[in-house]
Enzyme design. Sequence first.
Site, mmCIF file in Angstrom:
data_model
loop_
_atom_site.group_PDB
_atom_site.id
_atom_site.type_symbol
_atom_site.label_atom_id
_atom_site.label_comp_id
_atom_site.label_asym_id
_atom_site.label_seq_id
_atom_site.Cartn_x
_atom_site.Cartn_y
_atom_site.Cartn_z
ATOM 1 N N ARG A 110 -21.736 18.317 -20.805
ATOM 2 C CA ARG A 110 -21.797 17.127 -19.962
ATOM 3 C C ARG A 110 -20.420 16.489 -19.798
ATOM 4 O O ARG A 110 -20.076 16.018 -18.697
ATOM 5 C CB ARG A 110 -22.803 16.123 -20.528
ATOM 6 C CG ARG A 110 -22.953 14.816 -19.751
ATOM 7 C CD ARG A 110 -22.942 14.971 -18.246
ATOM 8 N NE ARG A 110 -23.909 15.926 -17.729
ATOM 9 C CZ ARG A 110 -23.899 16.411 -16.504
ATOM 10 N NH1 ARG A 110 -22.932 16.062 -15.645
ATOM 11 N NH2 ARG A 110 -24.797 17.275 -16.102
ATOM 12 N N LYS A 152 -7.876 0.163 -7.571
ATOM 13 C CA LYS A 152 -9.343 0.081 -7.600
ATOM 14 C C LYS A 152 -9.911 1.350 -8.227
ATOM 15 O O LYS A 152 -10.509 2.195 -7.555
ATOM 16 C CB LYS A 152 -9.887 -0.139 -6.192
ATOM 17 C CG LYS A 152 -9.429 -1.465 -5.581
ATOM 18 C CD LYS A 152 -9.906 -1.631 -4.147
ATOM 19 C CE LYS A 152 -9.406 -2.937 -3.555
ATOM 20 N NZ LYS A 152 -9.797 -3.101 -2.133
ATOM 21 N N LYS A 184 0.502 -10.908 -3.233
ATOM 22 C CA LYS A 184 -0.670 -11.053 -2.375
ATOM 23 C C LYS A 184 -0.846 -12.509 -1.973
ATOM 24 O O LYS A 184 -0.047 -13.369 -2.333
ATOM 25 C CB LYS A 184 -1.899 -10.480 -3.085
ATOM 26 C CG LYS A 184 -1.748 -8.989 -3.390
ATOM 27 C CD LYS A 184 -2.915 -8.440 -4.172
ATOM 28 C CE LYS A 184 -4.142 -8.266 -3.311
ATOM 29 N NZ LYS A 184 -3.947 -7.185 -2.305
ATOM 30 N N GLU A 217 2.348 -8.825 0.841
ATOM 31 C CA GLU A 217 1.224 -8.703 1.769
ATOM 32 C C GLU A 217 1.304 -9.811 2.811
ATOM 33 O O GLU A 217 1.550 -10.973 2.479
ATOM 34 C CB GLU A 217 -0.088 -8.813 0.991
ATOM 35 C CG GLU A 217 -1.338 -8.772 1.839
ATOM 36 C CD GLU A 217 -2.584 -9.002 1.003
ATOM 37 O OE1 GLU A 217 -3.104 -8.019 0.450
ATOM 38 O OE2 GLU A 217 -3.016 -10.167 0.884
ATOM 39 N N ASP A 238 -2.273 -6.506 6.030
ATOM 40 C CA ASP A 238 -3.640 -6.612 5.519
ATOM 41 C C ASP A 238 -4.643 -6.864 6.643
ATOM 42 O O ASP A 238 -4.571 -7.885 7.333
ATOM 43 C CB ASP A 238 -3.719 -7.741 4.483
ATOM 44 C CG ASP A 238 -5.092 -7.829 3.837
ATOM 45 O OD1 ASP A 238 -5.645 -6.773 3.463
ATOM 46 O OD2 ASP A 238 -5.611 -8.945 3.710
#
Length: 301
Positions: A110, A152, A184, A217, A238
């Site tokens: 597995r 992410k 950001k 950004e 963005d």
Amino acid sequence: MSVTTSPVLEYTTDMLRNLAQADVARALAEDVGTGDLTAALVPASKIARARILAREAAIICGGPWAEAALRQAAPSAQWNWRVAEGQRCQPDQTVLELTGPARGLLTAERTVLNFLQLLSAVATRTADYVAAISEASGSHANVRGRIVDTRKTLPGLRLAQKYAVHCGGGWNHRIGLYDAVLIKENHIAAAGGVTEVLAQVRATPSIAGVAQFVEIEVETLAQLEEALQAGATMVLLDNMDLPTLREAVRLNAGRAILEVSGGVNMGTVREIAATGVDRISIGALTKDVKAIDFSMRFMDL
């Protein structure tokens, strides 16, 4: 302006082996715990031959992790890859042949499959996007974009997933918060504006000495112009629509590396690439992963 991959990870054999060993140790501890109760039903002396099949077409990725699982759970096992790392397999094709103690192979099964199904899925999706960009370049002369990953990722498996992006032909973005600056909207708001936050970067030598790159950004063309006037060399556009992206490329005129984020999927990536941006970052490469179907089958029992 040349497009660079930042930061550069060198996926050496030793680096991958050490990374895989640590990842697999955690995975086996999670799965096996105090012992494999079911494998104990098999005679300890039983030697088995097995093969791992890919049930669908895919880019094979995860070999170092599969091998680490075998080394840790079945140290005397031997194996032979029928499809090399980074190569494409066909449905129902044997990708790996194994010989070793049946108990150990069953215990490793597995964990081997989990890493193969995850990392091959990331590599395959990345390769699909890279191919789409390549197709777009045939009809649009200004296509030069690179497919880039993001942060992410699945917790604890970031480097493994970024390696899979690399295996699929994509480029790595920053690894974490420690190796590059990505300013950001919340950073801009907290610092008082685009010009102010970029000035703060220049006023903080400790950041400039460590960061692989500094990127900011922007959400509007006005912010883009302000960032360029403030000396930005790398700008993240963005969630801009196609006409705005085209205008951003025109306004930029090669002054900064332009990266696109948001709204990127297989239906839009070709048109985004055709705007002439340098990089296209896609969180879905590592975030929205549909596992590749693999199975292990014993033979000659």
